[in-house]
Write a protein that holds these residues in place. Structure first.
Motif, short mmCIF file in Angstrom:
data_model
loop_
_atom_site.label_atom_id
_atom_site.label_comp_id
_atom_site.label_asym_id
_atom_site.label_seq_id
_atom_site.Cartn_x
_atom_site.Cartn_y
_atom_site.Cartn_z
N ASP A 26 0.81 -1.29 -0.19
CA ASP A 26 0.01 0.03 0.12
C ASP A 26 0.93 1.37 0.14
N GLU A 27 1.91 1.31 0.57
CA GLU A 27 2.85 2.38 0.76
C GLU A 27 3.40 2.60 -0.55
N PHE A 28 3.82 1.83 -1.14
CA PHE A 28 4.49 1.84 -2.43
C PHE A 28 3.39 2.49 -3.45
N LEU A 29 2.32 1.87 -3.51
CA LEU A 29 1.39 2.39 -4.60
C LEU A 29 0.93 3.74 -4.12
N GLN A 30 0.86 4.09 -2.96
CA GLN A 30 0.57 5.51 -2.60
C GLN A 30 1.50 6.47 -3.01
N ASP A 31 2.95 5.95 -3.01
CA ASP A 31 3.91 6.94 -3.54
C ASP A 31 3.63 7.07 -5.10
N VAL A 32 3.16 6.03 -5.75
CA VAL A 32 3.21 5.99 -7.20
C VAL A 32 2.09 7.02 -7.39
N THR A 33 0.87 6.91 -6.60
CA THR A 33 -0.03 7.81 -6.83
C THR A 33 0.17 9.31 -6.71
N ASN A 34 0.96 9.55 -5.67
CA ASN A 34 1.41 10.91 -5.22
C ASN A 34 2.41 11.49 -6.14
N THR A 35 2.93 10.65 -7.02
CA THR A 35 4.26 11.31 -7.96
C THR A 35 3.67 12.36 -8.89
N LYS A 36 4.34 13.37 -9.18
CA LYS A 36 3.82 14.31 -9.99
C LYS A 36 4.09 13.87 -11.30
N ARG A 37 4.69 13.03 -11.67
CA ARG A 37 4.96 12.35 -13.14
C ARG A 37 3.96 11.25 -13.46
N LYS A 38 2.78 11.80 -13.58
CA LYS A 38 1.63 10.76 -13.65
C LYS A 38 1.91 9.79 -15.09
#
Length: 212
Positions: free
Chosen positions: A38-50
């Motif tokens: 979940d932590e990793f998936l949240q990091d991916v969601t939050n990145t500015k480079r969608k």
């Protein structure tokens, strides 16, 4: 110009590894990717480079599905169809980038939670693979109920273990023996006749992955 640049980006993305994509997407941590936490998936969601996040998730999910197919062919095929549908929608642009990221994260969690599904049904990983091969979401099959379907999955696993020889995938007689055992289990438990042949083929494909 946009088309030319897009093609160059696509070509460069195809040659990227997961670690390269992590760096390009601005994710500096090195997570245990295979777990898709979940932590990793949240990091991916939050990145500015969608856009890069989409490439990263698509690659991770695709790799996880390939790994999953070694253990559960039916489940991997279902996940692969969902991935293909999501990426096709993204390429045609009816989906926003954040929507496709959400869809890919959902697929990631489906893969990660497969073990929990087996525990809920009280099936081993091998038994769950044969359970999924029974087309349990088909309306004709679903009426049997989980109690009967899990019973069939356990019996098929047991029968294949009993019937297989070292070189059974290469011998017509070995394959015929296992197919006969599978059909007897399906018949005995009232499996729908119209679905029997296709399901038997799916079970044989799964057996080859697990026991060849």
């Amino acid at each position: 110009v946009d088309t030319a640049v897009g093609e160059l980006v696509d070509k460069s993305m195809a040659s990227y590894g997961v670690q390269d994509l992590l760096v390009a997407a601005g994710i500096t941590k090195t997570p245990e990717i295979s777990i898709l936490s979940d932590e990793f998936l949240q990091d991916v969601t939050n990145t500015k480079r969608k856009n890069l996040a989409v490439e990263l998730l698509a690659k991770l999910v695709s790799d996880e599905i390939k790994t999953r197919k070694k253990k559960n062919v039916a489940d991997a095929n279902t996940l692969s169809r969902k991935l293909q549908k999501t990426l096709e929608a993204y390429e045609k642009r009816p989906l926003d980038t954040i929507d496709v990221i959400t869809g890919l994260i959902g697929l990631s969690k489906d893969i990660r939670d497969a073990k929990k599904r087996g525990e809920k049904l009280k099936l081993s990983e091998e038994e769950l693979a044969f359970y999924d091969a029974l087309e349990t979401k088909d309306s004709e099959v679903k009426v049997l109920g989980d109690e009967i379907l899990t019973k069939i999955a356990r019996e098929i696993t047991e029968k294949i273990r009993e019937s297989k020889t070292i070189d059974w995938p290469l011998r017509e007689s070995g394959r015929a023996k296992i197919m006969s055992a599978v059909k007897r289990v399906l018949n005995k438990n009232g499996y729908p006749v119209p679905k029997k042949d296709s399901t038997t083929q799916a079970i044989m494909e799964q057996a080859e992955q697990l026991f060849a």
